[in-house]
Each structure stands twice: as structure tokens, then as C-alpha cells.
Design an enzyme around this catalytic site. Structure first.
Site, PDB file in Angstrom:
ATOM      1  N   ASP A 109     -54.927 -82.694 -83.973  1.00 54.59           N
ATOM      2  CA  ASP A 109     -56.273 -82.243 -83.620  1.00 54.59           C
ATOM      3  C   ASP A 109     -56.268 -81.487 -82.297  1.00 54.59           C
ATOM      4  O   ASP A 109     -57.124 -80.634 -82.065  1.00 54.59           O
ATOM      5  CB  ASP A 109     -57.221 -83.437 -83.545  1.00 54.59           C
TER       6      ASP A 109
ATOM      7  N   HIS B 229     -59.237 -93.661 -82.484  1.00 55.32           N
ATOM      8  CA  HIS B 229     -60.651 -93.947 -82.759  1.00 55.32           C
ATOM      9  C   HIS B 229     -61.123 -95.102 -81.881  1.00 55.32           C
ATOM     10  O   HIS B 229     -60.323 -95.932 -81.442  1.00 55.32           O
ATOM     11  CB  HIS B 229     -60.846 -94.292 -84.236  1.00 55.32           C
TER      12      HIS B 229
ATOM     13  N   SER C 195     -36.125 -93.155 -87.142  1.00 49.01           N
ATOM     14  CA  SER C 195     -36.983 -93.283 -88.329  1.00 49.01           C
ATOM     15  C   SER C 195     -38.184 -94.194 -88.085  1.00 49.01           C
ATOM     16  O   SER C 195     -38.102 -95.182 -87.354  1.00 49.01           O
ATOM     17  CB  SER C 195     -36.172 -93.876 -89.490  1.00 49.01           C
TER      18      SER C 195
ATOM     19  N   ALA D 209     -35.592 -96.619 -83.863  1.00 50.35           N
ATOM     20  CA  ALA D 209     -36.316 -96.673 -85.131  1.00 50.35           C
ATOM     21  C   ALA D 209     -37.389 -97.756 -85.117  1.00 50.35           C
ATOM     22  O   ALA D 209     -37.195 -98.843 -84.580  1.00 50.35           O
ATOM     23  CB  ALA D 209     -35.331 -96.935 -86.269  1.00 50.35           C
TER      24      ALA D 209
END
Length: 202
Positions: free
Chosen positions: A98, A120, A147, A165
Site C-alpha cells: 500500500d 489494522h 522461508s 526461516a
């Protein structure tokens, strides 16, 4: 470019300050989304290097030389992502862009990593109309991200750092360190001893 009035400029200023804004307020940015082009990229043949490169140049805000981005990848916009030279991104890389995500040169990202500039509010009453905040992410040169890592809004990962990871990176990571965990924390510096790691015996 988007033709903006005063209301749109005010929303962009609020976004730039990391303040809350709603989906409706930000809807004027819809032309910057590259969803159709990303869909097309994810269905190109792996051997069509020229076609894939041409699409990446249309999708991303900027892209350096010798870039590899394996399919599929996902992005909210695509146009807010800036990638340097010699980048390798493995499958299922997700950009929640965004606002800007800036990635330096020589960066490697393993499968199923999410870079999210947006979060949020905690209180449900503040989440009406998908209200959110956004802060840019910066990944400096020669970073390696393992990962299933999630990098959260506003984070900067310093030069040469390694993110283990499965980590959730919620704060800045200093250069030349190994960091791992939930939340991600520095466990040690990277040193000259690491130059010998996994080399064949001499």
C-alpha cells in the site's frame, strides 16, 4: 499519474504519517494496482525470459538488472515495489505494498515470504471500511530472508543481514547480523568465521 484534488492529497498526507485511513478514502489509488498484469506474469512460461522481464517492468515501480522473481508472486499494487540488481525471489512471495517497499541489490528471498506495509487497528470499532495504517519497508543490499518469514510495517533490514526461516520481523534489524524468531531478534553478528561455513575441505 493520478489526477488528485485536495481531499486525495490530504489522504496521502495522512498515509505518509502512518495514520489511519479507510478503503473508501484510498480508492482513488485503484489505477496504480497491477492485478491483471500480475495475473498474466504468473501464467507466463518459465522459459519466456523476455516476456517475463517486460511484464515486471510494467508491474513494478522500478526493477534492476538480472532479476529473478519466480511464479507465482502476489502484490496489492505492484507499482509501489522497487527492486535493485541481482535480486532472487522464490515462489509465493507476497508484497502488501500500500506504500513503498524498497529492496536493494543482491537480495535473496526464500519461498512463501510476506512483506506487508499495512496493519489494522486493534479495536474492532476502528476497523470499519477496512481502516488501516501503512508504513514503508526497506531491505538493504545483500540481505537473505529465509522461508515463511513475515516482515511487518515500517521495518528496515540492514545490509547483509540474515533472517531465519519462520521469523516475524516487527522491528529494525541491524546490518551484518543473524536474526530469528517470533518476534525476530538478533542472535549473533556475522563475522569472518562465516566465510568458512560449508566450504569443501582444502
Amino acid at each position: 499519474m493520478i489526477d488528485m484534488g485536495d481531499d486525495e492529497r490530504a489522504v496521502l498526507e495522512r498515509i505518509g504519517q502512518g495514520l489511519l485511513y479507510t478503503e473508501s478514502e484510498a480508492s482513488f489509488q485503484a489505477p496504480l494496482r497491477r492485478a491483471d498484469l500480475i495475473f498474466e506474469y504468473n501464467r507466463t512460461r518459465p522459459g519466456d525470459a523476455a516476456g517475463r522481464r517486460a511484464l515486471l517492468e510494467r508491474i513494478l515501480g522500478s526493477v534492476g538488472a538480472r532479476t529473478v522473481l519466480n511464479s507465482p508472486f502476489h502484490a496489492g499494487f505492484g507499482s509501489n515495489v522497487h527492486i535493485g540488481d541481482d535480486f532472487f525471489g522464490n515462489v509465493n512471495l507476497t508484497f502488501v505494498d500500500d506504500v513503498e517497499i524498497r529492496i536493494g541489490n543482491g537480495v535473496m528471498i526464500a519461498p512463501s515470504v510476506t512483506l506487508t506495509t499495512t496493519g489494522h487497528p486493534i479495536h474492532p470499532d476502528l476497523r470499519e471500511d477496512f481502516r488501516r495504517f501503512s508504513e514503508p519497508i526497506v531491505i538493504e543490499d545483500k540481505v537473505w530472508i529465509g522461508s515463511n518469514v513475515v516482515v511487518l510495517p515500517g521495518v528496515r533490514i540492514g545490509y547483509g543481514a540474515v533472517i531465519g526461516a519462520g521469523s516475524v520481523v516487527s522491528r529494525d534489524i541491524p546490518p551484518m547480523t543473524v536474526a530469528v524468531g517470533v518476534p525476530c531478534r538478533v542472535v549473533r553478528p556475522i563475522s569472518a568465521d562465516d566465510l568458512k561455513n560449508r566450504l569443501a575441505p582444502s
